[in-house]
Design a protein around this motif. Sequence first.
Motif, PDB file in Angstrom:
ATOM      1  N   LEU A  86       0.771  -1.277   0.027  1.00 48.57           N
ATOM      2  CA  LEU A  86       0.095  -0.166   0.181  1.00 48.57           C
ATOM      3  C   LEU A  86       0.812   1.298   0.016  1.00 48.57           C
ATOM      4  CD1 LEU A  86      -2.936  -0.857   2.494  1.00 48.57           C
ATOM      5  CD2 LEU A  86      -2.843  -1.080   0.121  1.00 48.57           C
ATOM      6  N   ILE A 110      -7.141   2.612  -1.100  1.00 45.33           N
ATOM      7  CA  ILE A 110      -6.098   2.432  -0.047  1.00 45.33           C
ATOM      8  C   ILE A 110      -6.631   2.100   1.321  1.00 45.33           C
ATOM      9  CG2 ILE A 110      -3.917   3.144   1.094  1.00 45.33           C
ATOM     10  CD1 ILE A 110      -3.331   4.372  -1.724  1.00 45.33           C
ATOM     11  N   SER A 171      -6.560  -2.597  -3.697  1.00 43.00           N
ATOM     12  CA  SER A 171      -5.429  -1.548  -3.863  1.00 43.00           C
ATOM     13  C   SER A 171      -5.042  -1.159  -5.258  1.00 43.00           C
ATOM     14  CB  SER A 171      -4.121  -2.003  -2.822  1.00 43.00           C
ATOM     15  OG  SER A 171      -3.380  -3.080  -3.694  1.00 43.00           O
TER      16      SER A 171
END
Length: 181
Positions: A86, A110, A171
């Motif tokens: 991330l 995220i 993500s």
Amino acid sequence: MAGTTVIIASSWARALVQISPYTFAAIGIALSIGVSVLGAAWGIYITGSSLIGAAIKAPRITSKNLISVIFCEAVAIYGVIVAIILQTKLESVPSSQIYAPESLRAGYAIFASGIIVGFANLVCGICVGVIGSSCALSDAQNSSLFVKILVIEIFGSALGLFGVIVGIIMSAQATWPAKVA
């Protein structure tokens, strides 16, 4: 002032849109690692206390039941790996585009990924801890049960992997606006 309406902008939606997407992304990354470590610690606590208590009756179980503690530690490692992934998704954006829809979407993606991974690993750590505890206690009573319960513990640890997979998929939606050259 007849005919004019005053709109008071005090809603949760407006408040959430005014928070920087970088803040959401940072909170998601922190939740990914923090809640995963909490799940691992909770699982180690549950497994370790039962392992030490059962080892009083049967000292032979101590070394082979450490695999349950290792499964719990893997949960924390999952959170660290996803936090690194991330972190690599963060990109700098010109100040004029911080609140652009694409920036907001990246920050929320995220954030959501971090929440998913963190809480999946929390549940996974508790699950592996409870199963590891029962594995230690049953192994102290009957050593033929160790492998059977260990298989169940492996299935419990798969919960954390599912959370990691979903977090990585989430993500992938994090794309920041392109910089203007």
